[in-house]
Design an enzyme around this catalytic site. Structure first.
Site, PDB file in Angstrom:
ATOM      1  N   TYR A 168       1.885   3.049 -12.478  1.00 19.50           N
ATOM      2  CA  TYR A 168       3.166   2.699 -11.860  1.00 19.50           C
ATOM      3  C   TYR A 168       4.369   3.162 -12.690  1.00 19.50           C
ATOM      4  O   TYR A 168       5.483   2.648 -12.519  1.00 19.50           O
ATOM      5  CB  TYR A 168       3.237   1.188 -11.618  1.00 19.50           C
ATOM      6  CG  TYR A 168       2.370   0.752 -10.461  1.00 19.50           C
ATOM      7  CD1 TYR A 168       2.725   1.034  -9.145  1.00 19.50           C
ATOM      8  CD2 TYR A 168       1.187   0.061 -10.678  1.00 19.50           C
ATOM      9  CE1 TYR A 168       1.933   0.646  -8.080  1.00 19.50           C
ATOM     10  CE2 TYR A 168       0.384  -0.339  -9.607  1.00 19.50           C
ATOM     11  CZ  TYR A 168       0.771  -0.044  -8.322  1.00 19.50           C
ATOM     12  OH  TYR A 168      -0.025  -0.432  -7.267  1.00 19.50           O
ATOM     13  N   LYS A 195      -5.676  -4.651  -4.111  1.00 18.88           N
ATOM     14  CA  LYS A 195      -5.090  -5.234  -5.316  1.00 18.88           C
ATOM     15  C   LYS A 195      -5.804  -6.529  -5.737  1.00 18.88           C
ATOM     16  O   LYS A 195      -6.610  -7.074  -4.982  1.00 18.88           O
ATOM     17  CB  LYS A 195      -3.602  -5.487  -5.075  1.00 18.88           C
ATOM     18  CG  LYS A 195      -2.817  -4.188  -4.872  1.00 18.88           C
ATOM     19  CD  LYS A 195      -1.344  -4.477  -4.647  1.00 18.88           C
ATOM     20  CE  LYS A 195      -0.538  -3.208  -4.512  1.00 18.88           C
ATOM     21  NZ  LYS A 195       0.907  -3.502  -4.346  1.00 18.88           N
ATOM     22  N   HIS A 203      -2.227  -1.156  -1.933  1.00 19.25           N
ATOM     23  CA  HIS A 203      -1.342  -0.029  -2.245  1.00 19.25           C
ATOM     24  C   HIS A 203      -1.713   1.125  -1.325  1.00 19.25           C
ATOM     25  O   HIS A 203      -2.878   1.321  -1.014  1.00 19.25           O
ATOM     26  CB  HIS A 203      -1.541   0.405  -3.709  1.00 19.25           C
ATOM     27  CG  HIS A 203      -0.942   1.732  -4.021  1.00 19.25           C
ATOM     28  ND1 HIS A 203       0.370   1.863  -4.423  1.00 19.25           N
ATOM     29  CD2 HIS A 203      -1.454   2.991  -3.968  1.00 19.25           C
ATOM     30  CE1 HIS A 203       0.630   3.151  -4.612  1.00 19.25           C
ATOM     31  NE2 HIS A 203      -0.461   3.846  -4.354  1.00 19.25           N
ATOM     32  N   ASN A 249       0.932  -8.113  -2.375  1.00 23.03           N
ATOM     33  CA  ASN A 249       0.883  -7.633  -0.993  1.00 23.03           C
ATOM     34  C   ASN A 249      -0.431  -6.953  -0.618  1.00 23.03           C
ATOM     35  O   ASN A 249      -0.464  -6.073   0.228  1.00 23.03           O
ATOM     36  CB  ASN A 249       2.089  -6.737  -0.702  1.00 23.03           C
ATOM     37  CG  ASN A 249       2.124  -5.505  -1.574  1.00 23.03           C
ATOM     38  OD1 ASN A 249       1.125  -5.105  -2.162  1.00 23.03           O
ATOM     39  ND2 ASN A 249       3.274  -4.874  -1.659  1.00 23.03           N
ATOM     40  N   GLU A 295      -2.338  10.305  -7.438  1.00 21.01           N
ATOM     41  CA  GLU A 295      -2.856   8.949  -7.603  1.00 21.01           C
ATOM     42  C   GLU A 295      -4.375   8.907  -7.543  1.00 21.01           C
ATOM     43  O   GLU A 295      -5.017   8.183  -8.303  1.00 21.01           O
ATOM     44  CB  GLU A 295      -2.251   8.036  -6.535  1.00 21.01           C
ATOM     45  CG  GLU A 295      -0.767   7.815  -6.724  1.00 21.01           C
ATOM     46  CD  GLU A 295      -0.111   7.030  -5.607  1.00 21.01           C
ATOM     47  OE1 GLU A 295       1.062   6.688  -5.751  1.00 21.01           O
ATOM     48  OE2 GLU A 295      -0.773   6.750  -4.580  1.00 21.01           O
TER      49      GLU A 295
END
Length: 143
Positions: free
Chosen positions: A51, A11, A117, A114, A128
């Site tokens: 998302y 990310k 993913h 975080n 995905e």
């Protein structure tokens, strides 16, 4: 045990912290083969599309904003038991709850930022992965 594929995204916080190499090395050391990889920047539209499953959740706008805030690195990974093993490697979404030694415990700052993913099922890994890579971009064999 079957060979599976999963999608990961390093990310924008991972990229900003210059951790691409460190996190990728940990992924490879855990036995994952990289089948596709690119550096890209999501727009709000592409982040929102990826998302979309979370569209009704209160954190959706924040997530889209964060994921479009800078470059990210999506990768398709392959390994036996890839989904479960990768989720164990990265740790809980909340880094405060992630087991010691996991990627999120080491590098993540918050639930929202975080680092990484990981797909939650084989089926979602396929969906995905296809969001970021054409089948022609996925390397079938590393040799």
């Amino acid at each position: 045990m079957a060979v599976e594929r999963t999608l990961t995204i390093l990310k924008p916080d991972c990229v900003r912290k210059n951790l691409i190499g460190t996190v990728t090395a940990q992924i490879q050391e855990a036995g994952f083969s990289i089948k596709a990889l690119k550096l890209t920047r999501l727009t709000k539209e592409t982040a929102g599309g990826f998302y979309a499953v979370h569209k009704e959740r209160p954190f959706f706008g924040e997530l889209v904003e964060f994921m479009s805030s800078g470059p990210c690195v999506p990768m398709i990974l392959e390994k036996e038991n890839a989904i479960e093993d990768f989720r164990a490697l990265i740790g809980a979404t909340n880094p405060a709850e992630a087991e010691e030694g996991t990627i999120r415990a080491q590098f993540a700052d918050s639930v929202g930022e975080n680092i990484v993913h990981g797909s939650d099922s084989v089926e979602n890994g396929k969906i995905e992965g296809a969001y970021f890579f054409a089948e022609s971009e996925v390397v079938a064999n590393n040799s």
